[in-house]
Design a protein around this motif. Structure first.
Motif, mmCIF file in Angstrom:
data_model
loop_
_atom_site.group_PDB
_atom_site.id
_atom_site.type_symbol
_atom_site.label_atom_id
_atom_site.label_comp_id
_atom_site.label_asym_id
_atom_site.label_seq_id
_atom_site.Cartn_x
_atom_site.Cartn_y
_atom_site.Cartn_z
ATOM 1 N N PRO A 239 0.970 -1.016 0.021
ATOM 2 C CA PRO A 239 -0.036 0.114 -0.049
ATOM 3 C C PRO A 239 0.614 1.381 -0.079
ATOM 4 N N HIS A 240 2.153 1.176 0.218
ATOM 5 C CA HIS A 240 2.899 1.656 0.210
ATOM 6 C C HIS A 240 3.163 2.787 -1.048
ATOM 7 N N GLU A 241 3.495 3.808 -1.425
ATOM 8 C CA GLU A 241 3.700 4.977 -2.147
ATOM 9 C C GLU A 241 5.504 4.700 -2.442
ATOM 10 N N GLU A 242 6.435 4.626 -1.449
ATOM 11 C CA GLU A 242 7.186 4.506 -0.960
ATOM 12 C C GLU A 242 8.234 2.562 -1.887
ATOM 13 N N GLY A 243 9.592 2.988 -2.295
ATOM 14 C CA GLY A 243 10.109 1.937 -2.566
ATOM 15 C C GLY A 243 10.435 0.804 -1.461
ATOM 16 N N PHE A 244 10.391 1.515 -0.931
ATOM 17 C CA PHE A 244 10.652 0.788 0.965
ATOM 18 C C PHE A 244 10.116 0.976 1.606
ATOM 19 N N VAL A 245 10.034 0.811 3.338
ATOM 20 C CA VAL A 245 9.528 1.586 4.332
ATOM 21 C C VAL A 245 10.328 1.366 5.689
ATOM 22 N N ASP A 246 10.140 1.500 6.548
ATOM 23 C CA ASP A 246 10.698 0.806 7.792
ATOM 24 C C ASP A 246 9.761 -0.438 8.738
ATOM 25 N N SER A 247 10.699 -1.286 8.722
ATOM 26 C CA SER A 247 10.170 -2.620 9.305
ATOM 27 C C SER A 247 9.714 -2.766 11.295
ATOM 28 N N SER A 248 10.490 -3.570 11.492
ATOM 29 C CA SER A 248 10.596 -3.681 13.077
ATOM 30 C C SER A 248 11.053 -4.491 13.604
ATOM 31 N N ARG A 249 11.431 -5.004 14.474
ATOM 32 C CA ARG A 249 11.932 -6.252 15.844
ATOM 33 C C ARG A 249 10.106 -6.882 15.640
ATOM 34 N N GLU A 250 8.975 -6.045 16.120
ATOM 35 C CA GLU A 250 8.450 -6.233 16.459
ATOM 36 C C GLU A 250 7.824 -7.361 15.656
ATOM 37 N N GLU A 251 7.750 -6.759 13.492
ATOM 38 C CA GLU A 251 6.978 -7.270 12.941
ATOM 39 C C GLU A 251 7.693 -8.903 12.613
ATOM 40 N N MET A 252 9.082 -8.651 12.741
ATOM 41 C CA MET A 252 9.575 -10.124 12.425
ATOM 42 C C MET A 252 9.456 -11.276 13.474
ATOM 43 N N GLU A 253 9.276 -10.622 14.658
ATOM 44 C CA GLU A 253 8.924 -11.318 16.161
ATOM 45 C C GLU A 253 7.456 -12.164 15.369
ATOM 46 N N ALA A 254 6.236 -10.877 15.085
ATOM 47 C CA ALA A 254 5.473 -11.254 14.554
ATOM 48 C C ALA A 254 4.922 -11.977 13.490
ATOM 49 N N ILE A 255 5.997 -11.958 12.475
ATOM 50 C CA ILE A 255 6.277 -13.236 11.380
ATOM 51 C C ILE A 255 6.688 -14.852 11.711
ATOM 52 N N PHE A 256 8.119 -14.537 12.169
ATOM 53 C CA PHE A 256 8.897 -15.470 12.257
ATOM 54 C C PHE A 256 8.973 -15.601 13.800
ATOM 55 N N GLY A 257 9.073 -15.113 15.058
ATOM 56 C CA GLY A 257 8.236 -15.831 16.867
ATOM 57 C C GLY A 257 8.502 -16.761 16.695
ATOM 58 N N GLY A 258 9.267 -18.350 17.659
ATOM 59 C CA GLY A 258 8.037 -18.692 17.533
ATOM 60 C C GLY A 258 9.161 -20.731 17.373
ATOM 61 N N GLY A 259 10.056 -19.618 16.369
ATOM 62 C CA GLY A 259 10.472 -20.185 15.566
ATOM 63 C C GLY A 259 12.299 -21.032 16.089
ATOM 64 N N HIS A 260 13.091 -21.689 15.327
ATOM 65 C CA HIS A 260 13.922 -22.739 15.507
ATOM 66 C C HIS A 260 15.243 -21.341 16.625
ATOM 67 N N PRO A 261 15.695 -21.710 17.380
ATOM 68 C CA PRO A 261 17.378 -20.906 18.879
ATOM 69 C C PRO A 261 17.683 -19.613 17.791
ATOM 70 N N MET A 262 18.140 -19.997 16.776
ATOM 71 C CA MET A 262 19.231 -19.113 16.169
ATOM 72 C C MET A 262 18.140 -18.710 14.677
ATOM 73 N N VAL A 263 17.192 -18.684 14.586
ATOM 74 C CA VAL A 263 16.239 -17.512 13.998
ATOM 75 C C VAL A 263 15.708 -16.284 14.910
ATOM 76 N N GLN A 264 15.259 -16.608 16.236
ATOM 77 C CA GLN A 264 14.930 -16.621 17.207
ATOM 78 C C GLN A 264 16.444 -15.219 17.637
ATOM 79 N N ALA A 265 17.394 -15.693 17.917
ATOM 80 C CA ALA A 265 18.944 -15.335 18.313
ATOM 81 C C ALA A 265 18.925 -13.634 17.135
ATOM 82 N N LEU A 266 18.333 -14.504 15.444
ATOM 83 C CA LEU A 266 18.842 -13.215 14.254
ATOM 84 C C LEU A 266 17.473 -12.698 14.508
ATOM 85 N N ILE A 267 15.790 -12.502 15.505
ATOM 86 C CA ILE A 267 15.573 -11.648 15.457
ATOM 87 C C ILE A 267 15.593 -10.718 16.885
ATOM 88 N N ASP A 268 16.010 -10.851 17.781
ATOM 89 C CA ASP A 268 16.771 -10.786 18.891
ATOM 90 C C ASP A 268 17.361 -9.912 18.450
#
Ligand code: FAD
Length: 380
Positions: A239-268
Protein backbone atom coordinates in the motif's frame (compact mmCIF):
# COMPACT_ATOMS: atom_id res chain seq x y z
CA UNK A 1 33.73 16.75 -16.32
CA UNK A 2 34.36 17.38 -19.98
CA UNK A 3 31.40 18.18 -22.21
CA UNK A 4 30.49 15.28 -24.44
CA UNK A 5 28.36 15.80 -27.47
CA UNK A 6 28.66 12.40 -29.10
CA UNK A 7 29.76 9.00 -27.86
CA UNK A 8 29.84 5.59 -29.50
CA UNK A 9 28.13 3.64 -26.72
CA UNK A 10 25.98 5.08 -23.94
CA UNK A 11 25.13 2.84 -20.98
CA UNK A 12 22.13 4.17 -19.06
CA UNK A 13 22.41 3.30 -15.36
CA UNK A 14 25.55 2.53 -13.36
CA UNK A 15 23.94 -0.18 -11.20
CA UNK A 16 25.51 -3.61 -10.89
CA UNK A 17 24.76 -4.49 -14.53
CA UNK A 18 25.54 -1.10 -16.06
CA UNK A 19 28.85 -0.74 -14.21
CA UNK A 20 29.87 -4.21 -15.41
CA UNK A 21 28.87 -3.38 -19.00
CA UNK A 22 30.88 -0.15 -18.90
CA UNK A 23 33.96 -1.90 -17.49
CA UNK A 24 33.87 -4.73 -20.04
CA UNK A 25 33.17 -2.49 -23.05
CA UNK A 26 35.95 -0.07 -22.05
CA UNK A 27 38.29 -3.04 -21.65
CA UNK A 28 37.30 -4.22 -25.13
CA UNK A 29 38.38 -0.84 -26.53
CA UNK A 30 35.01 0.83 -27.15
CA UNK A 31 34.27 4.52 -26.60
CA UNK A 32 31.77 4.08 -23.75
CA UNK A 33 30.14 6.49 -21.33
CA UNK A 34 27.81 5.54 -18.50
CA UNK A 35 25.04 7.90 -17.34
CA UNK A 36 23.57 7.49 -13.86
CA UNK A 37 20.66 9.43 -12.36
CA UNK A 38 21.92 9.26 -8.76
CA UNK A 39 24.25 12.06 -7.62
CA UNK A 40 26.31 9.40 -5.82
CA UNK A 41 25.91 5.91 -4.36
CA UNK A 42 25.61 5.15 -0.64
CA UNK A 43 26.22 1.91 1.29
CA UNK A 44 22.63 0.77 1.86
CA UNK A 45 22.23 -2.14 4.28
CA UNK A 46 21.94 -5.13 2.01
CA UNK A 47 23.90 -8.20 1.02
CA UNK A 48 24.22 -10.11 -2.21
CA UNK A 49 25.46 -13.48 -3.42
CA UNK A 50 27.85 -13.58 -6.35
CA UNK A 51 28.11 -17.00 -7.94
CA UNK A 52 31.17 -18.50 -9.66
CA UNK A 53 29.46 -17.85 -12.99
CA UNK A 54 29.92 -14.13 -12.35
CA UNK A 55 33.22 -14.23 -10.45
CA UNK A 56 34.66 -15.36 -13.80
CA UNK A 57 33.49 -12.04 -15.26
CA UNK A 58 35.03 -10.14 -12.34
CA UNK A 59 38.26 -12.00 -13.15
CA UNK A 60 38.17 -10.35 -16.59
CA UNK A 61 37.38 -6.95 -15.03
CA UNK A 62 40.29 -7.41 -12.60
CA UNK A 63 38.14 -7.49 -9.45
CA UNK A 64 37.92 -11.19 -8.61
CA UNK A 65 40.69 -11.26 -6.00
CA UNK A 66 39.63 -7.99 -4.40
CA UNK A 67 36.01 -9.14 -4.04
CA UNK A 68 37.13 -12.53 -2.78
CA UNK A 69 39.17 -10.73 -0.10
CA UNK A 70 36.21 -8.65 1.06
CA UNK A 71 33.35 -11.14 0.80
CA UNK A 72 32.49 -14.24 2.83
CA UNK A 73 33.08 -17.72 1.41
CA UNK A 74 30.31 -20.09 2.45
CA UNK A 75 31.30 -23.76 2.42
CA UNK A 76 27.68 -24.69 1.88
CA UNK A 77 24.30 -23.22 1.04
CA UNK A 78 22.18 -24.86 3.74
CA UNK A 79 18.41 -25.06 3.62
CA UNK A 80 16.80 -25.77 7.00
CA UNK A 81 13.34 -26.09 8.45
CA UNK A 82 12.60 -22.81 10.22
CA UNK A 83 11.01 -24.49 13.22
CA UNK A 84 12.84 -27.78 13.77
CA UNK A 85 16.20 -26.84 12.22
CA UNK A 86 16.21 -30.06 10.19
CA UNK A 87 18.53 -29.85 7.19
CA UNK A 88 16.60 -29.94 3.91
CA UNK A 89 19.67 -29.60 1.70
CA UNK A 90 23.43 -29.04 1.93
CA UNK A 91 24.77 -27.63 -1.34
CA UNK A 92 28.59 -27.62 -1.35
CA UNK A 93 30.28 -24.33 -2.27
CA UNK A 94 33.68 -23.22 -0.86
CA UNK A 95 36.56 -25.26 -2.35
CA UNK A 96 34.03 -27.37 -4.24
CA UNK A 97 32.88 -24.24 -6.13
CA UNK A 98 36.44 -23.28 -7.02
CA UNK A 99 37.24 -26.78 -8.25
CA UNK A 100 33.99 -27.75 -9.94
CA UNK A 101 32.65 -24.38 -11.10
CA UNK A 102 35.94 -22.57 -11.75
CA UNK A 103 35.68 -19.66 -9.30
CA UNK A 104 34.67 -18.88 -5.70
CA UNK A 105 31.11 -18.36 -4.49
CA UNK A 106 30.95 -15.26 -2.30
CA UNK A 107 28.40 -13.36 -0.25
CA UNK A 108 29.19 -9.68 0.17
CA UNK A 109 27.71 -6.33 1.16
CA UNK A 110 26.06 -4.93 -1.93
CA UNK A 111 27.52 -1.46 -1.28
CA UNK A 112 31.06 -2.87 -1.06
CA UNK A 113 30.63 -4.73 -4.34
CA UNK A 114 29.17 -1.72 -6.09
CA UNK A 115 31.85 0.65 -4.75
CA UNK A 116 34.57 -1.65 -6.12
CA UNK A 117 32.81 -1.76 -9.50
CA UNK A 118 32.50 2.05 -9.68
CA UNK A 119 36.08 2.63 -8.47
CA UNK A 120 37.35 0.32 -11.21
CA UNK A 121 35.87 2.61 -13.90
CA UNK A 122 37.76 5.62 -15.27
CA UNK A 123 36.23 8.69 -13.58
CA UNK A 124 35.65 10.48 -16.88
CA UNK A 125 33.44 7.64 -18.16
CA UNK A 126 30.81 7.69 -15.40
CA UNK A 127 28.49 10.67 -15.27
CA UNK A 128 26.44 10.96 -12.09
CA UNK A 129 23.43 13.22 -11.80
CA UNK A 130 22.42 12.37 -15.36
CA UNK A 131 18.81 11.20 -15.38
CA UNK A 132 17.71 10.26 -18.86
CA UNK A 133 14.33 11.86 -19.55
CA UNK A 134 13.91 11.56 -23.33
CA UNK A 135 15.35 9.41 -26.03
CA UNK A 136 14.91 9.70 -29.78
CA UNK A 137 16.32 7.37 -32.39
CA UNK A 138 17.48 9.24 -35.49
CA UNK A 139 18.94 7.96 -38.79
CA UNK A 140 22.53 7.68 -37.61
CA UNK A 141 22.39 7.90 -33.84
CA UNK A 142 20.21 8.19 -30.73
CA UNK A 143 19.68 11.57 -29.11
CA UNK A 144 19.43 11.47 -25.32
CA UNK A 145 18.15 14.31 -23.18
CA UNK A 146 18.97 14.41 -19.48
CA UNK A 147 17.17 16.12 -16.60
CA UNK A 148 20.19 18.37 -16.07
CA UNK A 149 19.65 19.86 -19.54
CA UNK A 150 22.43 18.06 -21.40
CA UNK A 151 21.86 16.43 -24.76
CA UNK A 152 24.19 13.72 -25.96
CA UNK A 153 24.08 11.58 -29.08
CA UNK A 154 25.25 7.95 -29.12
CA UNK A 155 25.61 5.40 -31.90
CA UNK A 156 24.04 2.77 -29.65
CA UNK A 157 22.38 2.90 -26.23
CA UNK A 158 22.31 0.11 -23.65
CA UNK A 159 19.46 0.31 -21.14
CA UNK A 160 20.82 -0.92 -17.82
CA UNK A 161 18.35 1.33 -16.03
CA UNK A 162 16.63 -1.22 -13.82
CA UNK A 163 13.07 -2.43 -13.40
CA UNK A 164 11.46 0.94 -14.22
CA UNK A 165 13.62 1.33 -17.32
CA UNK A 166 12.90 4.28 -19.59
CA UNK A 167 14.57 2.35 -22.42
CA UNK A 168 12.15 -0.54 -21.91
CA UNK A 169 9.27 1.93 -21.99
CA UNK A 170 10.60 3.39 -25.24
CA UNK A 171 10.81 -0.08 -26.83
CA UNK A 172 7.63 -1.62 -25.45
CA UNK A 173 5.41 1.18 -24.14
CA UNK A 174 4.57 2.35 -20.64
CA UNK A 175 3.69 -0.45 -18.23
CA UNK A 176 4.28 -0.50 -14.52
CA UNK A 177 5.93 -3.65 -13.16
CA UNK A 178 3.54 -6.01 -11.39
CA UNK A 179 3.56 -6.39 -7.62
CA UNK A 180 4.56 -10.03 -7.12
CA UNK A 181 2.52 -10.60 -3.96
CA UNK A 182 5.74 -10.91 -1.93
CA UNK A 183 7.78 -8.59 0.21
CA UNK A 184 11.20 -8.97 1.78
CA UNK A 185 12.70 -7.61 4.99
CA UNK A 186 16.37 -6.69 4.99
CA UNK A 187 18.58 -6.20 8.05
CA UNK A 188 22.20 -6.13 9.07
CA UNK A 189 22.03 -7.53 12.60
CA UNK A 190 23.79 -6.25 15.70
CA UNK A 191 26.85 -8.49 15.96
CA UNK A 192 27.33 -8.07 19.73
CA UNK A 193 23.78 -9.26 20.35
CA UNK A 194 24.19 -12.08 17.86
CA UNK A 195 27.41 -13.27 19.50
CA UNK A 196 25.80 -12.98 22.96
CA UNK A 197 23.44 -15.77 21.93
CA UNK A 198 26.43 -18.13 22.07
CA UNK A 199 25.26 -19.88 18.90
CA UNK A 200 27.40 -20.70 15.86
CA UNK A 201 25.86 -19.08 12.78
CA UNK A 202 26.37 -20.73 9.42
CA UNK A 203 27.90 -18.55 6.71
CA UNK A 204 24.94 -19.07 4.36
CA UNK A 205 21.63 -20.60 5.40
CA UNK A 206 18.05 -20.32 4.25
CA UNK A 207 15.33 -21.03 6.85
CA UNK A 208 12.02 -22.22 5.40
CA UNK A 209 8.42 -22.32 6.66
CA UNK A 210 5.08 -23.20 5.06
CA UNK A 211 4.09 -21.31 1.87
CA UNK A 212 7.83 -20.90 1.20
CA UNK A 213 8.11 -18.07 3.72
CA UNK A 214 11.78 -17.82 4.49
CA UNK A 215 14.74 -16.04 6.04
CA UNK A 216 17.97 -16.17 4.04
CA UNK A 217 20.87 -15.34 6.39
CA UNK A 218 24.52 -14.94 5.51
CA UNK A 219 27.82 -13.26 6.33
CA UNK A 220 28.80 -10.33 4.13
CA UNK A 221 32.45 -10.10 5.17
CA UNK A 222 35.22 -12.65 4.95
CA UNK A 223 36.16 -12.21 8.62
CA UNK A 224 32.56 -12.85 9.69
CA UNK A 225 32.18 -9.38 11.22
CA UNK A 226 28.90 -8.61 9.43
CA UNK A 227 25.79 -10.79 9.22
CA UNK A 228 22.69 -10.04 7.15
CA UNK A 229 19.28 -11.48 6.47
CA UNK A 230 16.64 -11.02 3.81
CA UNK A 231 13.18 -12.56 4.10
CA UNK A 232 10.44 -13.54 1.71
CA UNK A 233 6.84 -13.23 2.91
CA UNK A 234 3.61 -13.40 0.89
CA UNK A 235 1.55 -10.25 1.46
CA UNK A 236 -1.57 -9.35 -0.54
CA UNK A 237 -0.64 -5.83 -1.50
CA UNK A 238 1.94 -3.08 -1.13
CA UNK A 239 0.00 0.00 0.00
CA UNK A 240 3.00 2.35 0.25
CA UNK A 241 4.14 4.93 -2.29
CA UNK A 242 7.77 4.49 -1.26
CA UNK A 243 10.16 1.92 -2.68
CA UNK A 244 10.75 0.61 0.85
CA UNK A 245 9.60 1.44 4.38
CA UNK A 246 10.79 0.78 7.91
CA UNK A 247 9.85 -2.47 9.58
CA UNK A 248 10.62 -3.45 13.18
CA UNK A 249 11.84 -6.24 15.42
CA UNK A 250 8.25 -6.58 16.62
CA UNK A 251 7.07 -7.22 13.07
CA UNK A 252 9.81 -9.80 12.60
CA UNK A 253 8.75 -11.43 15.86
CA UNK A 254 5.10 -11.48 14.71
CA UNK A 255 6.00 -13.21 11.43
CA UNK A 256 8.89 -15.49 12.40
CA UNK A 257 8.80 -15.66 16.22
CA UNK A 258 8.65 -19.03 17.96
CA UNK A 259 10.89 -20.66 15.38
CA UNK A 260 14.28 -22.33 15.74
CA UNK A 261 16.53 -20.71 18.41
CA UNK A 262 18.94 -19.49 15.72
CA UNK A 263 16.13 -17.66 13.93
CA UNK A 264 15.01 -16.26 17.25
CA UNK A 265 18.56 -15.03 17.90
CA UNK A 266 18.50 -13.26 14.52
CA UNK A 267 15.26 -11.53 15.47
CA UNK A 268 16.63 -10.59 18.90
CA UNK A 269 19.73 -9.09 17.24
CA UNK A 270 17.61 -6.99 14.85
CA UNK A 271 17.75 -3.24 15.38
CA UNK A 272 17.11 -1.60 12.00
CA UNK A 273 15.06 -3.51 9.48
CA UNK A 274 13.36 -2.32 6.30
CA UNK A 275 10.77 -3.99 4.09
CA UNK A 276 10.64 -3.98 0.32
CA UNK A 277 8.04 -5.04 -2.24
CA UNK A 278 9.20 -7.47 -4.92
CA UNK A 279 8.16 -6.41 -8.41
CA UNK A 280 7.96 -8.54 -11.50
CA UNK A 281 7.39 -8.63 -15.23
CA UNK A 282 6.68 -11.45 -17.64
CA UNK A 283 9.58 -12.30 -19.97
CA UNK A 284 9.80 -9.54 -22.62
CA UNK A 285 9.23 -10.39 -26.27
CA UNK A 286 11.70 -7.72 -27.39
CA UNK A 287 15.20 -7.14 -26.03
CA UNK A 288 16.34 -4.54 -28.56
CA UNK A 289 15.12 -2.39 -31.40
CA UNK A 290 17.20 -0.31 -33.76
CA UNK A 291 20.13 1.17 -31.87
CA UNK A 292 18.78 0.44 -28.37
CA UNK A 293 18.98 -2.71 -26.29
CA UNK A 294 18.25 -3.79 -22.72
CA UNK A 295 20.09 -5.71 -20.04
CA UNK A 296 19.54 -6.83 -16.44
CA UNK A 297 16.40 -5.84 -14.53
CA UNK A 298 15.34 -3.56 -17.40
CA UNK A 299 14.92 -6.75 -19.40
CA UNK A 300 14.22 -9.65 -17.03
CA UNK A 301 13.42 -8.57 -13.45
CA UNK A 302 12.70 -11.38 -11.02
CA UNK A 303 11.93 -12.05 -7.40
CA UNK A 304 15.32 -12.39 -5.70
CA UNK A 305 15.02 -15.93 -4.31
CA UNK A 306 17.67 -17.56 -6.46
CA UNK A 307 20.20 -14.80 -5.66
CA UNK A 308 20.96 -14.49 -9.37
CA UNK A 309 19.23 -11.26 -10.53
CA UNK A 310 22.36 -9.14 -10.55
CA UNK A 311 24.36 -12.14 -11.72
CA UNK A 312 22.12 -12.34 -14.81
CA UNK A 313 22.58 -8.58 -15.41
CA UNK A 314 26.37 -8.99 -15.25
CA UNK A 315 26.25 -12.10 -17.48
CA UNK A 316 24.21 -10.04 -19.99
CA UNK A 317 26.93 -7.37 -19.90
CA UNK A 318 29.65 -9.94 -20.61
CA UNK A 319 27.80 -11.59 -23.49
CA UNK A 320 26.74 -8.28 -25.06
CA UNK A 321 30.36 -7.09 -24.96
CA UNK A 322 31.51 -10.28 -26.66
CA UNK A 323 28.84 -9.89 -29.37
CA UNK A 324 29.78 -6.28 -30.10
CA UNK A 325 33.46 -7.23 -30.15
CA UNK A 326 32.74 -9.95 -32.67
CA UNK A 327 30.56 -7.89 -35.04
CA UNK A 328 32.01 -4.41 -34.49
CA UNK A 329 29.76 -1.53 -33.49
CA UNK A 330 28.73 -0.87 -37.11
CA UNK A 331 26.87 -4.18 -37.18
CA UNK A 332 25.10 -3.59 -33.88
CA UNK A 333 21.89 -5.14 -35.25
CA UNK A 334 23.63 -8.47 -35.67
CA UNK A 335 25.31 -8.12 -32.26
CA UNK A 336 21.94 -7.49 -30.58
CA UNK A 337 20.45 -10.56 -32.30
CA UNK A 338 23.28 -12.83 -31.20
CA UNK A 339 23.08 -11.35 -27.70
CA UNK A 340 19.37 -12.08 -27.35
CA UNK A 341 19.75 -15.56 -28.85
CA UNK A 342 22.51 -16.35 -26.37
CA UNK A 343 20.82 -14.90 -23.31
CA UNK A 344 17.08 -15.38 -23.67
CA UNK A 345 16.66 -19.02 -22.62
CA UNK A 346 19.07 -18.86 -19.70
CA UNK A 347 17.77 -15.57 -18.31
CA UNK A 348 14.15 -16.72 -18.67
CA UNK A 349 14.88 -20.04 -16.94
CA UNK A 350 16.56 -18.28 -14.02
CA UNK A 351 13.71 -15.75 -13.86
CA UNK A 352 11.15 -18.56 -13.73
CA UNK A 353 12.91 -20.61 -11.03
CA UNK A 354 13.72 -17.52 -8.99
CA UNK A 355 10.07 -16.48 -9.04
CA UNK A 356 9.00 -19.99 -8.02
CA UNK A 357 11.31 -19.84 -4.96
CA UNK A 358 12.32 -23.48 -5.09
CA UNK A 359 16.08 -23.08 -5.68
CA UNK A 360 18.24 -25.33 -3.48
CA UNK A 361 15.42 -26.02 -1.05
CA UNK A 362 16.02 -29.68 -1.70
CA UNK A 363 19.23 -31.38 -2.87
CA UNK A 364 19.89 -30.54 -6.53
CA UNK A 365 22.87 -29.99 -8.79
CA UNK A 366 23.38 -26.24 -9.38
CA UNK A 367 26.17 -26.73 -11.95
CA UNK A 368 24.08 -25.40 -14.86
CA UNK A 369 24.05 -22.02 -13.11
CA UNK A 370 27.42 -21.89 -11.40
CA UNK A 371 29.70 -23.74 -13.85
CA UNK A 372 28.53 -21.61 -16.79
CA UNK A 373 31.27 -19.34 -18.12
CA UNK A 374 29.82 -16.25 -19.84
CA UNK A 375 33.29 -15.34 -21.12
CA UNK A 376 33.60 -18.49 -23.23
CA UNK A 377 30.05 -19.85 -23.68
CA UNK A 378 29.02 -20.43 -27.27
CA UNK A 379 27.30 -17.37 -28.74
CA UNK A 380 23.88 -18.09 -30.16
P1 FAD B 1 19.82 -1.80 -10.96
O1 FAD B 1 20.79 -2.38 -10.00
O2 FAD B 1 18.44 -1.49 -10.49
O3 FAD B 1 20.48 -0.47 -11.55
C1 FAD B 1 19.78 0.42 -12.37
C2 FAD B 1 20.51 1.76 -12.31
O4 FAD B 1 19.95 2.64 -13.29
C3 FAD B 1 20.34 2.45 -10.96
O5 FAD B 1 21.60 2.88 -10.49
C4 FAD B 1 19.41 3.63 -11.28
O6 FAD B 1 19.64 4.76 -10.45
C5 FAD B 1 19.78 3.91 -12.74
N1 FAD B 1 18.71 4.56 -13.50
C6 FAD B 1 17.39 4.23 -13.54
N2 FAD B 1 16.71 5.05 -14.37
C7 FAD B 1 17.62 5.92 -14.87
C8 FAD B 1 17.52 7.02 -15.79
N3 FAD B 1 16.35 7.38 -16.35
N4 FAD B 1 18.65 7.71 -16.10
C9 FAD B 1 19.85 7.35 -15.55
N5 FAD B 1 19.99 6.34 -14.66
C10 FAD B 1 18.89 5.62 -14.34
N6 FAD B 1 20.88 -10.52 -7.29
C11 FAD B 1 21.93 -11.37 -7.19
O7 FAD B 1 22.60 -11.66 -8.20
N7 FAD B 1 22.27 -11.95 -5.98
C12 FAD B 1 21.57 -11.67 -4.84
O8 FAD B 1 21.89 -12.19 -3.77
C13 FAD B 1 20.46 -10.77 -4.91
N8 FAD B 1 19.73 -10.46 -3.81
C14 FAD B 1 18.69 -9.59 -3.91
C15 FAD B 1 17.92 -9.29 -2.77
C16 FAD B 1 16.84 -8.42 -2.86
C17 FAD B 1 16.02 -8.15 -1.63
C18 FAD B 1 16.52 -7.80 -4.11
C19 FAD B 1 15.36 -6.83 -4.22
C20 FAD B 1 17.27 -8.09 -5.24
C21 FAD B 1 18.35 -8.99 -5.17
N9 FAD B 1 19.10 -9.33 -6.29
C22 FAD B 1 20.15 -10.19 -6.20
C23 FAD B 1 18.73 -8.79 -7.61
C24 FAD B 1 19.55 -7.60 -7.99
O9 FAD B 1 19.54 -6.63 -6.99
C25 FAD B 1 19.06 -6.99 -9.30
O10 FAD B 1 18.75 -7.99 -10.22
C26 FAD B 1 20.17 -6.11 -9.87
O11 FAD B 1 20.40 -5.00 -9.03
C27 FAD B 1 19.83 -5.63 -11.27
O12 FAD B 1 20.91 -4.86 -11.75
P2 FAD B 1 20.66 -3.77 -12.88
O13 FAD B 1 21.98 -3.14 -13.12
O14 FAD B 1 19.92 -4.38 -14.00
O15 FAD B 1 19.64 -2.72 -12.23
Amino acid sequence: MTTIDTVDIAVIGAGLGGAAAAALLIDAGFDVHCFEQAPEFTRLGAGIHIGPNVMKIFRKIGLEDRLADIGAHPDFWFSRDGTTGEYLSRIPLGDHAKKEYGAPYITIHRGDLHAEQIDALPKNRVHFDHRLTEIEERDNDVLMTFANGRQIAARIVIGADGINSLLREKLLGKERPRYSGWIGHRALVNMDKLRASGLEFETCVKWWWEQSRHVMAYATKRDGSEYYYVTGVPVDNWPHEEGFVDSSREEMEAIFGGGHPMVQALIDATETVTKWPFWNRDPLNLWSRGRMCLLGDACHPMRPHMAQGACMAIEDAAVLTRCLTETGIGDYANAFDIYENTRRDRATKVQTISNANTWLKEPEDPAWVYAYDPMTATLG
